[in-house]
Write a protein that holds these residues in place. Structure first.
Motif, PDB file in Angstrom:
ATOM      1  N   VAL A   1      62.952  52.887  54.840  1.00 51.83           N
ATOM      2  CA  VAL A   1      62.433  52.892  53.466  1.00 51.83           C
ATOM      3  C   VAL A   1      63.348  52.108  52.529  1.00 51.83           C
ATOM      4  N   LEU A   2      64.590  51.859  52.942  1.00 52.40           N
ATOM      5  CA  LEU A   2      65.542  51.120  52.114  1.00 52.40           C
ATOM      6  C   LEU A   2      65.672  49.658  52.543  1.00 52.40           C
ATOM      7  N   ARG A   3      64.745  49.190  53.386  1.00 54.38           N
ATOM      8  CA  ARG A   3      64.889  47.830  53.913  1.00 54.38           C
ATOM      9  C   ARG A   3      64.852  46.772  52.805  1.00 54.38           C
ATOM     10  N   VAL A   4      64.119  47.030  51.702  1.00 58.16           N
ATOM     11  CA  VAL A   4      64.068  46.055  50.607  1.00 58.16           C
ATOM     12  C   VAL A   4      65.418  45.972  49.916  1.00 58.16           C
ATOM     13  N   PHE A   5      66.099  47.109  49.730  1.00 55.79           N
ATOM     14  CA  PHE A   5      67.411  47.106  49.076  1.00 55.79           C
ATOM     15  C   PHE A   5      68.428  46.330  49.910  1.00 55.79           C
ATOM     16  N   PHE A   6      68.438  46.552  51.217  1.00 60.95           N
ATOM     17  CA  PHE A   6      69.437  45.917  52.069  1.00 60.95           C
ATOM     18  C   PHE A   6      69.087  44.467  52.413  1.00 60.95           C
TER      19      PHE A   6
ATOM     20  N   TYR B   1      68.384  42.151  50.100  1.00 62.44           N
ATOM     21  CA  TYR B   1      68.943  41.289  49.058  1.00 62.44           C
ATOM     22  C   TYR B   1      70.314  41.808  48.642  1.00 62.44           C
ATOM     23  N   ASP B   2      71.297  40.899  48.481  1.00 66.63           N
ATOM     24  CA  ASP B   2      72.669  41.296  48.154  1.00 66.63           C
ATOM     25  C   ASP B   2      72.739  42.031  46.824  1.00 66.63           C
ATOM     26  N   GLU B   3      72.003  41.559  45.808  1.00 62.77           N
ATOM     27  CA  GLU B   3      72.080  42.173  44.479  1.00 62.77           C
ATOM     28  C   GLU B   3      71.606  43.623  44.516  1.00 62.77           C
ATOM     29  N   LEU B   4      70.470  43.855  45.199  1.00 66.29           N
ATOM     30  CA  LEU B   4      69.949  45.218  45.287  1.00 66.29           C
ATOM     31  C   LEU B   4      70.838  46.108  46.150  1.00 66.29           C
ATOM     32  N   ARG B   5      71.440  45.522  47.184  1.00 66.47           N
ATOM     33  CA  ARG B   5      72.312  46.319  48.041  1.00 66.47           C
ATOM     34  C   ARG B   5      73.538  46.795  47.269  1.00 66.47           C
ATOM     35  N   TRP B   6      74.188  45.897  46.487  1.00 65.03           N
ATOM     36  CA  TRP B   6      75.351  46.298  45.711  1.00 65.03           C
ATOM     37  C   TRP B   6      74.972  47.279  44.595  1.00 65.03           C
ATOM     38  N   ALA B   7      73.789  47.089  44.010  1.00 62.34           N
ATOM     39  CA  ALA B   7      73.326  48.043  43.003  1.00 62.34           C
ATOM     40  C   ALA B   7      73.153  49.435  43.611  1.00 62.34           C
ATOM     41  N   TYR B   8      72.663  49.475  44.841  1.00 62.89           N
ATOM     42  CA  TYR B   8      72.505  50.752  45.544  1.00 62.89           C
ATOM     43  C   TYR B   8      73.861  51.401  45.809  1.00 62.89           C
ATOM     44  N   TYR B   9      74.856  50.600  46.256  1.00 65.82           N
ATOM     45  CA  TYR B   9      76.195  51.140  46.516  1.00 65.82           C
ATOM     46  C   TYR B   9      76.837  51.670  45.235  1.00 65.82           C
TER      47      TYR B   9
END
Length: 394
Positions: free
Chosen positions: A250-255, A257-265
């Motif tokens: 379900v988190l594949r969209v976040f991971f 893209y780099d921007e969304l991944r860092w926002a998630y972290y």
């Protein structure tokens, strides 16, 4: 920002970084998942088999495929070939079975190693796979070959329950039994179709890294695969073991893209920091409660002195023998009423103790049951033999 909040932020950051570092460098636990993948070096992967299979089939081209059986056999390579499948479960429908029969009748061979075979294959062959399942997997089941030139004097024994599967209701008019479990259940069979054959092994873990790293496992696997005749190509089908390459997280969209991944972290770290500050509260001092004293050693010394003062060697010996026989009954399910030759041979075969130790131990027990007087040296000797048996049987 006041000094107190800054201090808690620094301490919290240090703790989080320390935890992440410890998690990164801690030893990874052994992965016992049965993947049967050719690149997996875990116990139940097939890396060793894939790397060394040309030792059994020199000058044979290994072709790896991932499509369904029907598609593979419809597009089979020119010349004679062998078709190899190893998996936990596989499904063979009517179309697959029809192409398999055509493939074998033209002079090719199929080797299947699987715990469960769904579809119409087992129904066509009138086969049923059974298992002596054991949650603890402590029992070792003896297996061997039927062919006198391959059969070993001492049966093959494997732990982890990897040889517990066998076939029920084998029609010997159609099937050729190549191997047996406990010398009574068929666990490796062959069916002839025209110029080719179908080989079925219900214990795929016998071909995995865990088994091949042992001398018995390597010898058994090489003999099993030696039934396949030489061919120009060996088709290794991974259709039933290769996981779906598509990510369904379900988190594949976040991971992605780099921007969304860092926002998630950052959001996750902020949430953890908030929780750490909010859980702070004043708490009364917890009183120190002294640990209860362990008096097991003193109790054992008192009991030992009582037995020593009574000097009843026979009572001590009978209790030790009683505990030993109870241990053998619980672990190996052997009857201990009659310690005859059959009992001795069974205990030697399934236990890890030396045959000489077992022989001497049974002699001492027989002497004890005869009602003879037990001297100090005899009691000491009996105790040493029992301890050696426990130690070797671990």
């Amino acid at each position: 920002m006041n000094s107190g909040l800054r201090r808690y932020l620094i301490i919290g950051s240090i703790l989080i970084v320390g935890y992440l570092v410890a998690q990164y460098f801690k030893p990874k636990p052994t992965n016992w998942a049965p993947t049967y993948l050719s690149e997996d070096k875990i116990p139940f992967g097939t890396y060793i088999l894939r790397q060394r299979i040309n030792d059994i089939f020199p000058n044979t081209k290994i072709k790896t495929v991932q499509s369904a059986v029907y598609n593979n056999l419809r597009e089979q390579p020119k010349g004679q070939s062998n078709y190899f499948i190893i998996a936990s479960n596989l499904s063979v429908d009517k179309l697959d079975y029809r192409e398999m029969v055509k493939y074998m009748q033209s002079g090719n061979n199929i080797f299947i190693a699987a715990f469960q075979i769904k579809g119409g294959l087992l129904d066509k062959l009138k086969l049923q796979i059974a298992s002596d399942f054991n949650f603890q997997n402590k029992r070792k089941y003896p297996i061997n070959f039927v062919n006198p030139s391959l059969k070993r004097d001492l049966d093959y024994y494997f732990d982890k329950g990897i040889s517990e599967q066998y076939f029920l209701n084998v029609d010997t008019a159609r099937a050729i039994v190549l191997g047996k479990k406990e010398d009574k259940f068929s666990n490796f069979i062959q069916y002839k179709f025209g110029k080719g054959s179908l080989f079925i092994l219900p214990n795929p873990q016998l071909l995995t890294n865990y088994s091949l790293l042992k001398e018995d496992g390597l010898d058994y696997a090489s003999k099993v695969l030696s039934y396949l005749p030489k061919a120009e190509t060996l088709i290794w089908n991974e259709h039933f073991t290769r996981p779906d390459a598509q990510d369904h997280s379900v988190l594949r969209v976040f991971f992605k893209y780099d921007e969304l991944r860092w926002a998630y972290y950052i959001a996750l770290f902020s949430l953890v920091a908030f929780i750490l500050f909010e859980i702070k509260r004043r708490q009364r001092i917890i009183p120190v409660i002294e640990r209860l004293k362990n008096t097991s050693v003193e109790f054992a010394e008192v009991v030992g002195r009582v037995y020593y003062q009574q000097r009843n060697n026979r009572d001590i010996a009978e209790k030790k023998v009683s505990y030993l026989l109870e241990y053998i009954r619980n672990k190996y399910r052997l009857k201990t009423l009659d310690l005859n030759q059959e009992f001795k041979e069974s205990l030697i075969k399934i236990s890890g103790a030396n045959a000489d130790i077992i022989d001497e131990l049974l002699e001492e027990i027989t002497y004890l049951k005869a009602g003879q007087m037990v001297k100090d040296q005899q009691l000491i000797r009996l105790n040493k033999l029992i301890e050696q048996f426990y130690k070797q049987d671990q």
